[in-house]
Structures are given as C-alpha cells and as structure tokens.
Scaffold this active site. Structure first.
Site: not given
Length: 766
Positions: A100, A124, A128-129, A191, A312
């Site tokens: 990812h 990134h 966080e993980d 992301d 259109d």
C-alpha cells in the site's frame, strides 16, 4: 495501534513483501544491483481485477526519469525501513501491508513530487500502525519527513465520544498540518486514491462510510487544489461504492442514448474540429470524451433535472499554443456548430477559485445532440490536470497569465487557519471546511475592479468577509452597481459591490440566517462568541458582587489565598474565567459568594443550594437592557420596564428574565439555586419586545389604521398575525417594540379609541 479504517492491518503473519529485498542487512547504496532480486515476488493472494502491482524495482526505475541516484537510494532505504516496520501486517485483502505505501509513493512519483515527499509516502503509516515514533523518523531520515508523516497520521491515542468526533479531530489535524506544508494533503490524497482503488475487500458498511467521506471531503479538496485527474477518479470510485444502483441506471441511460453511434458521433465531431483547425492553419489537439458519471449525476441532482433533460454529456477539448488562439478557435467552432445562448463561460479572463482557466461553450452538434467544447492552452491544460502539483511537475515551464494555483491554495490555507482560530471544536471546524470546499460560482467586482469568486447564493455580507474580516465585522450597508442594497441581498455575476463600514459597528447574529460562505459564518460566530464571553464576565462580576454585598465583602477585597485555592479546586485558571462561568449560568453566584467570604461554616455546598429565600437576602441585580447576549428576556411573558420581574439561571445562556407573575415560574418557587432577584434599572436603555392582541371588526383597511396608530406613538411593529374568528370579527396579534410599561399603556389607549376596535389585551403565553 491498529488502524480503524480502510487500511486496517490484521497483523497476521505474512510473507516478506519481496524476497531478498527486506532486512536490516540489505544493502542500500547500489539500488541497481538489487533489482534482479525484486523481480520475483512471493506467491500473492488474489487482488481486484485491473489493479496494478508496483514493485520496488519498478518504482526505482521510474524515479530515474527525474531524481538523482543519491535521492533514489534514500527512497529505497525508506522502503526497507517501512517494510521492516510493517513486517507481519496484512491489509484486508490479505496482501502484505507494504504494497500500500509503495503504491501511494508511485502515485506521487507520477506527479513528480520531491524525494522527501516520496519518503514520507513510503512511511506514512508507520507512526499510526507500528511502534515507530516521530522522533525516530526525524533521527533516521529528517525532521521534514517526520513532520509530513505526523501530519498524515490520525489521532488514535486520544479518547473521543464518537467516531464522528474522532474523524473530525484527525481531519482537523491533517488540514492544519497542510497549512504548514501542502505536501501533507497530497500524500493523503494519494493514500485515499489507492484505498478507493482497493475498497472491494472492505465490508459494505465500511465501503459506504469511506466513500461518503471521499465524496464530501477528499474529492472536493482535490478539486480545490486543481488536481483534476485525482478528483475525477475519487468521485467515480466513491459514486460506484456509495450509490451503485444510481450509477448503473445512469450508465444504462448513456448506453441507450448513444447506442452504437456514441463512439461514431464523438469521432465525427473530432474530425470536423480538426478539419476546421487545419483550414485556418491553427495547430492544436482535439480530444473527445463522455463526461464522467458522477459529474452527470451531480448536475442532475443540483439542477433537479432528469437524465432526458441533460444535453451536454459529451465534451470536447481543443488545446492550442497561445491565449489569443483560444479566442480564434472560439469563433471557429461557433461558425461550425450553432451555439446555445447563455452557455458561454470565459474562465480565461476570470479563472475559477482553484486557478482553472479555459473557454467553455455549448453547441448543437450532429443529430441535434448538445455538446460542450473547452478551449485552452497547453499550460492551462497542465494546470487543469495537476493544479498545485504543477509546482513540482513543471518547474521549468511557464504558467498562463492569471492562473497561479500555488497562490490561490495559499489564500485558501490562510482561510483554514482563520476558521481553526474561530471554530468552537473540531466537528464545527470540519463542517465549515465542507462548506468552503465547494468552488465559487458567482464572480463580483470591487469598485477598483478586483474580482472575487463566491459560492452561488452568496450575499453582500459574504462578499464583505471575502474582502477582509474587518470589513465584514464593521459593514453596515452596501451599494450594488451604485445603488443601495440590503446586506442580505444575494449577488449575481458581474455586479460591482461597494461595502460601507462604520467604526462602531459589529456583526449581527441575524446574519447567520442568510450567509452561505464558511469564512463569513466562522467570523460571525467567532466574534459573537468573544462578545458573549466578555459580556458574561461583566455580568458575572456584577452577580458575584451583588451576592457578596450582604456578607460585607466585594470582589476587590477577597482574600487572595482563599480565592486562589477555590480557583484551583474548581479547575479554573483566573478570576475572569470564574466571572464568565457565573455570567453564563454554569456556576451559581450565591454559593460561590458564601465560599469566598468564608461564612459557610460546616454547611455543605449542596445544603446551601437548598436554602430558602428567607435565609439569604442578596442585593437585587439591576437590569438595564444593555447586558447583551447573556441576559435574555423570556418569550412566554416578554417583560418590559415597569413590570415586576424575576430571573432564572440557564446554563450556557446566562439568565432569563420573566415577569414575576409568569405561569412558567410555578415550579421554581422557593428554589434559591434556580432563581435570581432582579429589578429594572432606574434608567433602562433600548426597546423591548411585547405582544398585544387586538379584536377588530372585519373591515377593509383596519390593519393599516391600527399600524398607523402604533407608529404614531413611536413604536415599531416587528411582526403581525391575522386570526379569523368568524365572518364579523378578526384577531390581530402584534409584536411591537416599546420603551416601558407606560409607553405600552399609551399605545393601547390610542388603539382602543379606533372605532373598529372591540378589545385590546397584552398577550402572555404559557
């Protein structure tokens, strides 16, 4: 901590992302030597059809097209670091997690972002993980990379009351980080784009939630920054997952309308346009396409039209070398096909809010099908597709006159900072951002000829705040095209607006009923909030002094140590904060006065709250009518000077003044903690609303006669309602402004003398 959204890692054991390419001992200096190992990936789980799998070798090879070798080596080192940190983690699809961030970095590389941004993209999710923190990233790579990664990371270590609050706080953190470095939002957009491309592995509920957020927040941000290709893909992916049935219906309708001739019709128009350009000796590119499905759906929804009413749905783009050639081509296509009146827009002379420039015209094409043609230069095309990212993609190229997405983005970011400063909380801030994300559609001029782009429906007050916050705060009137106009007047394209200000003026709470732009709403609310706090502090001081007076004390003579101890006990930083709490009705002045005066003895604060009025006889608070938003007059009985009055505490609002005989006070008799002794000041100021009911004979012109009599005695009518009783009699209910009870009595006597009036009474509502 584990993620809670689309990129959730299950932390199940997983195979190494690419055999031989991950590990603490892997070499990082010679990238080329590692590539043969990278070309044999491990056995992978099934992935959605059409998804592109990028390997680190492919990524590094692509970077060679614009980055020097030493920067590519740093990107590779970041990949190794990220793969080690995410080791054992898998995405919902079952694939190793490192794929990812590598895909996100590839999206940014295609936008030709700098290597620091690419490193941050590869890392990134590590804060966080994983167990990696910001300090470690700063030490291993650079403080710049650490700031970018931290800006993208969600707030996962704080407790929130709801998912909405957590989402709002995380988005607020990201948007504020974006104001310091625009690359934060570019990483987040990449992301989100990859997450949307791989959304099929999520549950239906998660798909809808993530798609809704994408359509509400991230696609509009991409549009606001002028990155058109990301916006279109995010919109179509979000549309497919949030409204799949609606998407299929529109897709089928397009197939039915065009049938097998759709491609043929596009080719026919392209050929005609190219032939016309060649005849005039104009070099240019012609491209035809069908408009994307979400764009068609949004036009149907916003304009309340059925699909059959849209014409259109096919668009053609003509790209030429210079601005003056754009206008030559416009005349050429108008000679080729009949133009539709009122459907021409010149975004070259007046660019959109995100810097977009082009000529748009609608024409009647072959078979009577309406088509749209966009005419622009090559520079305009690059900016239309890349927006703010063009700063990195085309540093050596020129920009079209008047189009500067970087400067426009900087203005928007400054507005975000103002909204953050004045918003009450993260949820309110996010709502303001949502309003502000949709581009302006009304273009108006200042008297000096400067153009301002505003949201459709914007009023004079919105324009005033767009010019400057101080202009909005002090505006009192306006001239539109040299004619006086109310502040609530909606603006139209091409108008010239002149704002008239006054030094002592301030925002009116009523403006919130008609302003539409986020900047105006935030500034008005912020100003009123500060005014209310100051008024609450002034009222709180008066209330506390009124309660201290019978105890032989006043605020200025309180013992400092006792005061400091009490403030610490209740968790307030200053005496002004305490005044504000009292003025807003959040804390009770009688109880605080006894504590600070030291006369409570052993009596508890709870028992003091139950004390009857007979136990304490405080000084009555004088109501002048100028206390502002923290003193409210009850609508049930509408007290006016001269009435006997009392007041009740209302947490968050201050105090509410009632007439002493008001029936709504019945349950509060004797409750000292809920009631406050008040009286009218000797010289009350201003006008006060009250209501009267006039029973009249049902005759033509009676309302005008009564209104004239009321105005004759210096009163203004705020509202009037007519209530039919029978064919002979009618009740007229007036809400009028009076100065005192005596003033009201004069008005009632005057109205009673009118021959058609049968009875007049003052209204008290239960």
């Amino acid at each position: 901590m584990p993620r809670t959204d689309e990129a959730t890692a299950d932390r199940r054991p997983a195979a190494r992302p690419e055999s031989g390419a991950v590990g603490p001992d892997a070499p990082v200096q010679k990238v080329q030597a590692l590539r043969p190992l990278d070309r044999t990936p491990p056995v992978e789980p099934p992935r959605p059809a059409g998804e592109t799998r990028y390997l680190i070798s492919d990524f590094c090879a692509y970077l060679e097209s614009y980055l020097p070798p030493e920067q590519i080596s740093e990107c590779y080192r970041a990949y190794l670091f990220g793969a080690e940190a995410h080791e054992g983690q898998q995405r919902k699809s079952g694939e190793p997690y490192i794929y990812h961030p590598l895909a996100v970095a590839r999206i940014l590389a295609e936008m030709r972002m700098d290597y620091q941004c690419l490193i941050a993209a590869l890392l990134h999710d590590v804060i966080e993980d994983t167990s990696v923190d910001k300090a470690q990233l700063a030490e291993t790579f650079s403080p710049e990379v650490a700031e970018l990664v931290d800006g993208v990371s969600k707030l996962t270590k704080l407790d929130f009351k709801s998912r909405a609050e957590a989402q709002a706080a995380s988005l607020q953190k990201m948007l504020l980080a974006m104001t310091r470095d625009i690359r934060v939002i570019l990483i987040k957009l990449a992301d989100r784009l990859h997450n949307m491309r791989t959304l099929d592995s999520m549950s239906p509920e998660a798909c809808r939630r993530i798609s809704r957020e994408t359509l509400d927040i991230f696609a509009p941000i991409a549009n606001r920054l002028g990155i058109n290709w990301i916006r279109i893909e995010l919109e179509d992916l979000g549309f497919a997952h949030y409204w799949p049935w609606r998407r299929r219906v529109i897709q089928r309708a397009l197939q039915v309308r065009g049938g097998g001739t759709r491609v043929e019709m596009i080719g026919l128009v392209e050929t005609a346009l190219r032939h016309a350009l060649q005849q005039e000796g104009i070099a240019g590119r012609v491209e035809g396409r069908q408009k994307h499905l979400y764009g068609i759906y949004r036009k149907m929804r916003d304009k309340s039209r059925g699909f059959s009413e849209l014409a259109d749905v096919f668009a053609f783009r003509v790209t030429v070398d210079r601005v003056d050639t754009c206008y030559r081509v416009l005349g050429l296509v108008h000679n080729l096909y009949k133009p539709v009146p009122g459907r021409f827009k010149d975004y070259i002379a007046i660019p959109k809010a995100n810097g977009y420039q082009s000529l748009h015209t609608a024409l009647i094409g072959p078979q009577g099908i309406q088509i749209e043609i966009q005419i622009r230069t090559e520079d305009m095309q690059r900016l239309a597709e890349s927006g703010i990212a063009a700063h990195w993609m085309y540093k050596s190229g020129g920009q079209s006159a008047g189009a500067n997405p970087s400067a426009l983005a900087a203005d928007w970011l400054q507005n975000l900072l103002e909204m953050q400063r004045d918003a009450g909380n993260s949820v309110e801030f996010l709502e303001h951002v949502k309003v502000d994300l949709f581009p302006g559609e009304v273009y108006v001029f200042t008297p000096k000829g400067r153009i301002h782009s505003l949201k459709r429906g914007a009023t004079v007050v919105d324009f005033a705040y767009a010019v400057h916050s101080d202009v909005g705060n002090t505006c009192v009137a306006a001239r539109i095209d040299r004619r006086m106009a109310p502040l609530s007047t909606p603006l139209r394209n091409g108008q010239t607006v002149e704002i008239i200000t006054a030094p002592g003026a301030r925002p009116n709470p009523g403006w919130l009923n008609f302003v539409v732009t986020a900047k105006a709403r935030v500034n008005i609310r912020g100003y009123l909030k500060n005014i209310k706090q100051r008024e609450a502090q002034a009222l709180g001081r008066r209330l506390l002094n009124a309660e201290l007076a019978p105890l032989g004390a006043e605020v200025e003579t309180l013992e400092p140590l006792r005061l400091a101890a009490y403030l610490e006990e209740v968790g307030l930083e200053s005496l002004e904060d305490l005044f504000g709490e009292i003025g807003l009705g959040n804390r009770l002045a009688p109880l605080i006065a006894r504590r600070l005066a030291g006369v409570e003895g052993e009596e508890s604060e709870a028992s003091a709250a139950e004390r009857d009025d007979r136990d304490v006889h405080p000084h009555r608070l004088a109501i002048r009518g100028t206390e502002g938003m923290v003193v409210n007059f009850a609508r049930c009985c509408r007290p006016i000077p001269g009435d006997a009055i009392t007041a009740v505490f209302s947490p968050g609002r201050g105090i509410v003044v009632h007439r002493a005989e008001c029936r709504n006070l019945g349950g509060l008799e004797g409750k000292r903690d809920k009631r406050l002794d008040v009286e009218w000041s000797r010289e009350p100021e201003g006008e006060f609303a009250t209501e009267i009911r006039v029973e009249v004979s049902n005759r033509r012109g009676v309302l005008a006669v009564i209104a004239g009599a009321i105005a004759e005695l210096g009163s203004n009518i705020e509202n009037v309602q007519t209530i039919e009783k029978d064919g002979m009699m009618t009740d007229l209910e007036f809400r009028i402004l009076v100065r005192s009870r005596h003033h009201l009595a004069r008005i009632m006597r005057r109205v009673r003398l009118i021959p058609l009036v049968d009875r007049i009474t003052r209204i008290t509502r239960s």
